[in-house]
Motif scaffolding. Structure first.
Motif, PDB file in Angstrom:
ATOM      1  N   HIS A 122       0.769  -1.343  -0.198  1.00 46.35           N
ATOM      2  CA  HIS A 122      -0.058  -0.395   0.045  1.00 46.35           C
ATOM      3  C   HIS A 122       1.064   1.162  -0.022  1.00 46.35           C
ATOM      4  CE1 HIS A 122      -3.434   2.889   0.704  1.00 46.35           C
ATOM      5  NE2 HIS A 122      -2.684   2.735   1.518  1.00 46.35           N
ATOM      6  N   VAL A 123       2.028   1.505   0.980  1.00 48.88           N
ATOM      7  CA  VAL A 123       2.760   2.617   0.697  1.00 48.88           C
ATOM      8  C   VAL A 123       3.609   2.345  -0.434  1.00 48.88           C
ATOM      9  CG1 VAL A 123       4.784   3.090   2.021  1.00 48.88           C
ATOM     10  CG2 VAL A 123       2.570   2.718   3.180  1.00 48.88           C
ATOM     11  N   ARG A 124       3.825   1.191  -0.791  1.00 45.02           N
ATOM     12  CA  ARG A 124       4.297   1.543  -2.405  1.00 45.02           C
ATOM     13  C   ARG A 124       3.935   2.772  -2.756  1.00 45.02           C
ATOM     14  NH1 ARG A 124       5.604  -3.691  -2.728  1.00 45.02           N
ATOM     15  NH2 ARG A 124       7.218  -3.536  -1.128  1.00 45.02           N
ATOM     16  N   ARG A 125       2.215   1.580  -3.565  1.00 43.46           N
ATOM     17  CA  ARG A 125       1.201   2.295  -4.685  1.00 43.46           C
ATOM     18  C   ARG A 125       0.997   3.767  -4.462  1.00 43.46           C
ATOM     19  NH1 ARG A 125      -1.239  -2.440  -3.161  1.00 43.46           N
ATOM     20  NH2 ARG A 125      -2.183  -0.889  -1.727  1.00 43.46           N
ATOM     21  N   ASN A 142       2.178   6.998  -6.483  1.00 40.50           N
ATOM     22  CA  ASN A 142       0.607   7.472  -6.734  1.00 40.50           C
ATOM     23  C   ASN A 142       1.687   8.969  -7.079  1.00 40.50           C
ATOM     24  OD1 ASN A 142      -0.981   5.548  -7.707  1.00 40.50           O
ATOM     25  ND2 ASN A 142      -1.787   5.645  -6.568  1.00 40.50           N
ATOM     26  N   ARG A 143       2.051   9.439  -5.501  1.00 44.23           N
ATOM     27  CA  ARG A 143       2.682  10.475  -4.913  1.00 44.23           C
ATOM     28  C   ARG A 143       3.866  11.423  -6.329  1.00 44.23           C
ATOM     29  NH1 ARG A 143       6.332  12.292  -0.276  1.00 44.23           N
ATOM     30  NH2 ARG A 143       5.013  14.804  -0.371  1.00 44.23           N
ATOM     31  N   GLY A 144       4.060  10.139  -6.458  1.00 47.87           N
ATOM     32  CA  GLY A 144       5.849  11.233  -7.383  1.00 47.87           C
ATOM     33  C   GLY A 144       6.712  10.992  -6.458  1.00 47.87           C
ATOM     34  N   VAL A 181       0.037   8.950  14.109  1.00 46.11           N
ATOM     35  CA  VAL A 181      -0.327   9.636  13.227  1.00 46.11           C
ATOM     36  C   VAL A 181       0.828   9.281  12.053  1.00 46.11           C
ATOM     37  CG1 VAL A 181       1.056  12.575  12.876  1.00 46.11           C
ATOM     38  CG2 VAL A 181       0.275  11.342  14.758  1.00 46.11           C
ATOM     39  N   LEU A 182       1.066   9.532  10.824  1.00 43.77           N
ATOM     40  CA  LEU A 182       1.334   8.847   9.388  1.00 43.77           C
ATOM     41  C   LEU A 182       0.985   9.315   8.659  1.00 43.77           C
ATOM     42  CD1 LEU A 182       0.112   5.608   9.116  1.00 43.77           C
ATOM     43  CD2 LEU A 182       1.938   5.783   9.911  1.00 43.77           C
ATOM     44  N   GLU A 183       2.477  10.064   7.731  1.00 50.53           N
ATOM     45  CA  GLU A 183       2.396  10.794   6.796  1.00 50.53           C
ATOM     46  C   GLU A 183       3.833  10.697   5.915  1.00 50.53           C
ATOM     47  OE1 GLU A 183       3.428  14.020   9.170  1.00 50.53           O
ATOM     48  OE2 GLU A 183       5.259  14.197   9.601  1.00 50.53           O
ATOM     49  N   PHE A 184       4.067  11.821   5.307  1.00 56.21           N
ATOM     50  CA  PHE A 184       4.393  11.107   3.986  1.00 56.21           C
ATOM     51  C   PHE A 184       6.021  11.966   4.211  1.00 56.21           C
ATOM     52  CE2 PHE A 184       1.143  10.585   0.974  1.00 56.21           C
ATOM     53  CZ  PHE A 184       0.985   8.978   0.430  1.00 56.21           C
ATOM     54  N   VAL A 185       7.165  10.668   3.792  1.00 56.43           N
ATOM     55  CA  VAL A 185       8.580  11.819   4.073  1.00 56.43           C
ATOM     56  C   VAL A 185       8.970  11.729   3.271  1.00 56.43           C
ATOM     57  CG1 VAL A 185      10.887  11.045   4.779  1.00 56.43           C
ATOM     58  CG2 VAL A 185       8.498  10.792   6.202  1.00 56.43           C
TER      59      VAL A 185
END
Length: 107
Positions: free
Chosen positions: A12-15, A19-21, A41-45
């Motif tokens: 899921h994170v890989r997808r 998608n985010r690029g 808390v979850l966020e992109f890094v």
């Protein structure tokens, strides 16, 4: 000290990163919230901080700040689909109880 992810969570994170690029992984942390005291808390890094701990799961990186790691040590992060609902599920061995709605927990 460590945090792990199931294959479903990694996929899921890989997808999401594709998608985010951009991004090197996700940050997992805790903050004060809810009726039980703490919430995940979850966020992109895009770039880790020097004090961050990094855990590699396959080609996915989990980034955790030292303060949160004390509450998250031993946690497994899973991604579950149930009917129309989907989301991350935390199996945290440090959790003593959680509020009725499941939004916050106490260690």
């Amino acid at each position: 000290m460590a945090i792990t992810m199931t294959e479903a969570a990694q996929a899921h994170v890989r997808r999401q990163l594709a998608n985010r690029g951009k991004g090197i992984g996700i940050r997992v942390g805790v903050r004060t919230a809810g009726c039980s005291g703490l919430a995940y808390v979850l966020e992109f890094v895009d770039q880790a901080e020097p004090e961050d701990e990094m855990f590699e799961q396959g080609d996915v990186k989990l980034v955790v700040d030292p303060k949160s790691l004390a509450y998250l040590d031993g946690t497994e992060l899973d991604f579950v689909k149930e009917g129309l609902n989907e989301g991350f599920v935390f199996s945290n061995p440090n959790m003593k109880n959680e509020c009725g709605c499941g939004e916050s927990f106490h260690v």
